[in-house]
Design an enzyme around this catalytic site. Structure first.
Site, PDB file in Angstrom:
ATOM      1  N   HIS A  79     -13.151   9.724   2.976  1.00  0.00           N
ATOM      2  CA  HIS A  79     -13.544   9.927   4.484  1.00  0.00           C
ATOM      3  C   HIS A  79     -13.960  11.240   4.841  1.00  0.00           C
ATOM      4  O   HIS A  79     -14.139  12.165   3.807  1.00  0.00           O
ATOM      5  CB  HIS A  79     -12.467   9.648   5.315  1.00  0.00           C
ATOM      6  CG  HIS A  79     -12.197   8.222   5.320  1.00  0.00           C
ATOM      7  ND1 HIS A  79     -10.640   7.762   4.869  1.00  0.00           N
ATOM      8  CD2 HIS A  79     -12.611   7.235   5.817  1.00  0.00           C
ATOM      9  CE1 HIS A  79     -10.735   6.357   5.336  1.00  0.00           C
ATOM     10  NE2 HIS A  79     -12.009   5.989   5.840  1.00  0.00           N
ATOM     11  N   THR A 107      -6.077   6.323  14.909  1.00  0.00           N
ATOM     12  CA  THR A 107      -7.508   7.009  14.391  1.00  0.00           C
ATOM     13  C   THR A 107      -7.832   7.659  13.150  1.00  0.00           C
ATOM     14  O   THR A 107      -7.158   7.355  12.152  1.00  0.00           O
ATOM     15  CB  THR A 107      -7.344   8.091  15.700  1.00  0.00           C
ATOM     16  OG1 THR A 107      -8.759   8.657  15.830  1.00  0.00           O
ATOM     17  CG2 THR A 107      -6.712   9.408  15.238  1.00  0.00           C
ATOM     18  N   VAL A 109      -1.391   6.454   3.999  1.00  0.00           N
ATOM     19  CA  VAL A 109      -0.133   6.000   5.194  1.00  0.00           C
ATOM     20  C   VAL A 109       0.705   5.565   4.304  1.00  0.00           C
ATOM     21  O   VAL A 109       1.901   5.832   5.136  1.00  0.00           O
ATOM     22  CB  VAL A 109      -1.051   5.248   6.236  1.00  0.00           C
ATOM     23  CG1 VAL A 109      -0.044   5.122   7.228  1.00  0.00           C
ATOM     24  CG2 VAL A 109      -2.281   5.648   6.739  1.00  0.00           C
ATOM     25  N   GLY A 110       0.693   4.407   3.434  1.00  0.00           N
ATOM     26  CA  GLY A 110       1.962   3.792   3.010  1.00  0.00           C
ATOM     27  C   GLY A 110       2.852   4.810   2.376  1.00  0.00           C
ATOM     28  O   GLY A 110       4.133   4.559   2.520  1.00  0.00           O
ATOM     29  N   GLY A 148       0.893  -1.236  -0.037  1.00  0.00           N
ATOM     30  CA  GLY A 148      -0.071   0.095   0.099  1.00  0.00           C
ATOM     31  C   GLY A 148       0.861   1.246   0.007  1.00  0.00           C
ATOM     32  O   GLY A 148       0.342   2.115   0.439  1.00  0.00           O
ATOM     33  N   TRP A 179     -23.608  15.516   5.885  1.00  0.00           N
ATOM     34  CA  TRP A 179     -24.372  14.173   6.497  1.00  0.00           C
ATOM     35  C   TRP A 179     -24.630  14.592   8.170  1.00  0.00           C
ATOM     36  O   TRP A 179     -23.466  15.026   8.686  1.00  0.00           O
ATOM     37  CB  TRP A 179     -23.896  13.110   6.289  1.00  0.00           C
ATOM     38  CG  TRP A 179     -24.418  12.522   4.808  1.00  0.00           C
ATOM     39  CD1 TRP A 179     -24.560  13.328   3.803  1.00  0.00           C
ATOM     40  CD2 TRP A 179     -24.564  11.238   4.420  1.00  0.00           C
ATOM     41  NE1 TRP A 179     -25.330  12.480   2.750  1.00  0.00           N
ATOM     42  CE2 TRP A 179     -24.937  11.231   3.219  1.00  0.00           C
ATOM     43  CE3 TRP A 179     -24.461  10.074   5.249  1.00  0.00           C
ATOM     44  CZ2 TRP A 179     -25.294  10.186   2.302  1.00  0.00           C
ATOM     45  CZ3 TRP A 179     -24.662   8.725   4.556  1.00  0.00           C
ATOM     46  CH2 TRP A 179     -25.177   8.862   3.097  1.00  0.00           C
ATOM     47  N   TYR A 206     -15.843  -4.001   8.160  1.00  0.00           N
ATOM     48  CA  TYR A 206     -14.444  -3.120   7.680  1.00  0.00           C
ATOM     49  C   TYR A 206     -13.702  -3.817   9.444  1.00  0.00           C
ATOM     50  O   TYR A 206     -12.641  -4.072   9.276  1.00  0.00           O
ATOM     51  CB  TYR A 206     -14.511  -1.951   7.538  1.00  0.00           C
ATOM     52  CG  TYR A 206     -13.143  -1.316   7.556  1.00  0.00           C
ATOM     53  CD1 TYR A 206     -12.132  -1.580   6.488  1.00  0.00           C
ATOM     54  CD2 TYR A 206     -12.628  -0.387   8.390  1.00  0.00           C
ATOM     55  CE1 TYR A 206     -10.959  -1.129   6.473  1.00  0.00           C
ATOM     56  CE2 TYR A 206     -11.112   0.063   8.286  1.00  0.00           C
ATOM     57  CZ  TYR A 206     -10.449  -0.255   7.381  1.00  0.00           C
ATOM     58  OH  TYR A 206      -9.164   0.177   7.081  1.00  0.00           O
TER      59      TYR A 206
END
Length: 390
Positions: free
Chosen positions: A182, A167, A18-19, A13, A243, A139
């Site tokens: 996200h 987090t 993050v990778g 990844g 939302w 997930y």
């Protein structure tokens, strides 16, 4: 167990949020023998391909940062994909890592592993104490399985596989595609596009839509088509509808901070450090010497080592230990984008978990603390987003 600067490290990844940050952090520390494969080059859900890759490359260490991820909408729509894709990747990578003698493995999960109503801030031992949040249950179950794989391999075979649970992450290379991103990048892009519509800056809108099409609509589509598709995501002229109620509390960690924490753990933390039992190594050594532990047999029933008692919750929370509401986050994004319009919340849409703050005392005790605060991070993310459009 220490890794030398020459150690071969596979970052699964390495193009992701993050990778890519972990890859950069390792490089900055002088670890240059890194291996990465794009999804096109290596499909981690294909067991045989993963097996062949590990047998050919024989890495000394593995960072498993690859995952099938998304926000509330994506988790709701693709429930089967979220559990199956993640389980396949984890099983294939961890299984092949063990089969080829990988010395150290770092598995990245998520704090959505914790129960919906877990006591706040959530300690590692809150795991599996009550039901999960329904909207991302699949997930979460996949990530729980992953951390349990690491824990179980350590207990059965004496491996050194560590699981970290970050987090909510944000930062360079974040996913801004409205259909599966996200909360923070989605919010930021929505507010930015609503501002551009109000400014009648169609050249910037076209550039944005060409870079990241929405439901197949690009900058080459008609103005009407663009307006209509953006409206589906709550984006209008100088107005954005988000939302939920805006009341849920969330903790956010800058991805480059997460990378630094991950590399710190990879290089400096062993399984024995996490479980806090100094005799772990000597017990495992004795079990191996007595022929109780080898590649095919465990010490004791079910893989447990009786001398250690019950060992669980060996994962490490990674975060800031600080939180803010989604509404407060939207105000930080509004400031960064310099948006003068209206933000509304649609309370008929789901909020997700009411609060998700983690306890980071274990992480602090292992020698790491975050550096980037949320106010600075939101500004840095928007600057990165604008630069990505060039």
């Amino acid at each position: 167990m220490s890794l030398s600067k020459e150690s071969k490290i596979y970052v699964a990844g390495h193009n992701g949020l993050v990778g890519s940050a972990i890859w950069k952090n390792l490089k900055e520390r002088g670890y240059n023998n890194l291996i990465g494969r794009s999804h096109k080059e290596l499909d981690l859900t294909n067991q045989q391909d993963v097996k062949n890759f590990f047998e050919q490359e024989r890495p000394d260490a593995v960072v498993l940062a690859a995952a099938f991820v998304g926000g509330i909408m994506a988790n709701s729509l693709y429930r089967a994909d979220f559990i199956m894709q993640n389980m396949l990747m984890q099983c294939n990578v961890i299984g092949s890592a063990y089969a080829t003698g990988v010395k150290k493995l770092l598995f990245l999960g998520s704090t959505c592993i914790y129960p919906k109503d877990a006591p706040q801030p959530m300690k590692e031992d809150a795991l599996l104490t009550s039901p999960l949040e329904y909207s991302n249950e699949e997930y979460a179950i996949a990530k729980i399985a992953g951390l349990k794989m690491c824990e179980s391999y350590n207990l059965q075979y004496g491996t050194n596989y560590i699981a970290v649970m970050p987090t909510n992450l944000y930062g360079p290379n974040d996913n801004f595609h409205l259909e599966n991103s996200h909360v923070m990048p989605a919010m930021m892009r929505k507010i930015y596009l609503a501002k551009l519509i109000h400014d009648d800056n169609w050249q910037a809108i076209k550039t944005d839509m060409n870079k990241r099409p929405v439901e197949g609509i690009t900058g080459e589509s008609s103005k009407e088509e663009i307006i209509n598709v953006l409206a589906k995501y709550g984006i209008e002229n100088n107005k954005v509808t988000l939302w939920g109620t805006g009341s849920p509390l969330r903790e956010f960690l800058w991805s480059e901070d997460m990378a630094d924490a991950s590399v710190h753990v990879l290089l400096n933390v062993d399984f024995k450090d996490i479980i806090g039992i100094e005799k772990y190594s000597s017990v495992m050594y004795g079990a191996k010497a007595d022929g109780l532990v080898d590649r095919n047999h465990s010490a004791g029933r079910g893989g447990a080592i009786p001398a250690l008692g019950e060992i669980r919750n060996c994962h490490i929370n990674v975060g800031t230990g600080k939180e803010l509401t989604i509404k407060e986050l939207s105000q930080l994004v509004v400031k960064a984008v310099d948006f003068k319009g209206l933000i509304e919340f649609d309370s008929s849409k789901p909020d997700g978990t009411p609060r998700k703050l983690i306890d980071v005392s274990k992480l602090h005790s292992l020698g790491w603390k975050h550096k980037i605060e949320i106010e600075e991070g939101v500004q840095k993310l928007f600057e990165w987003y604008k630069s990505s459009l060039n």
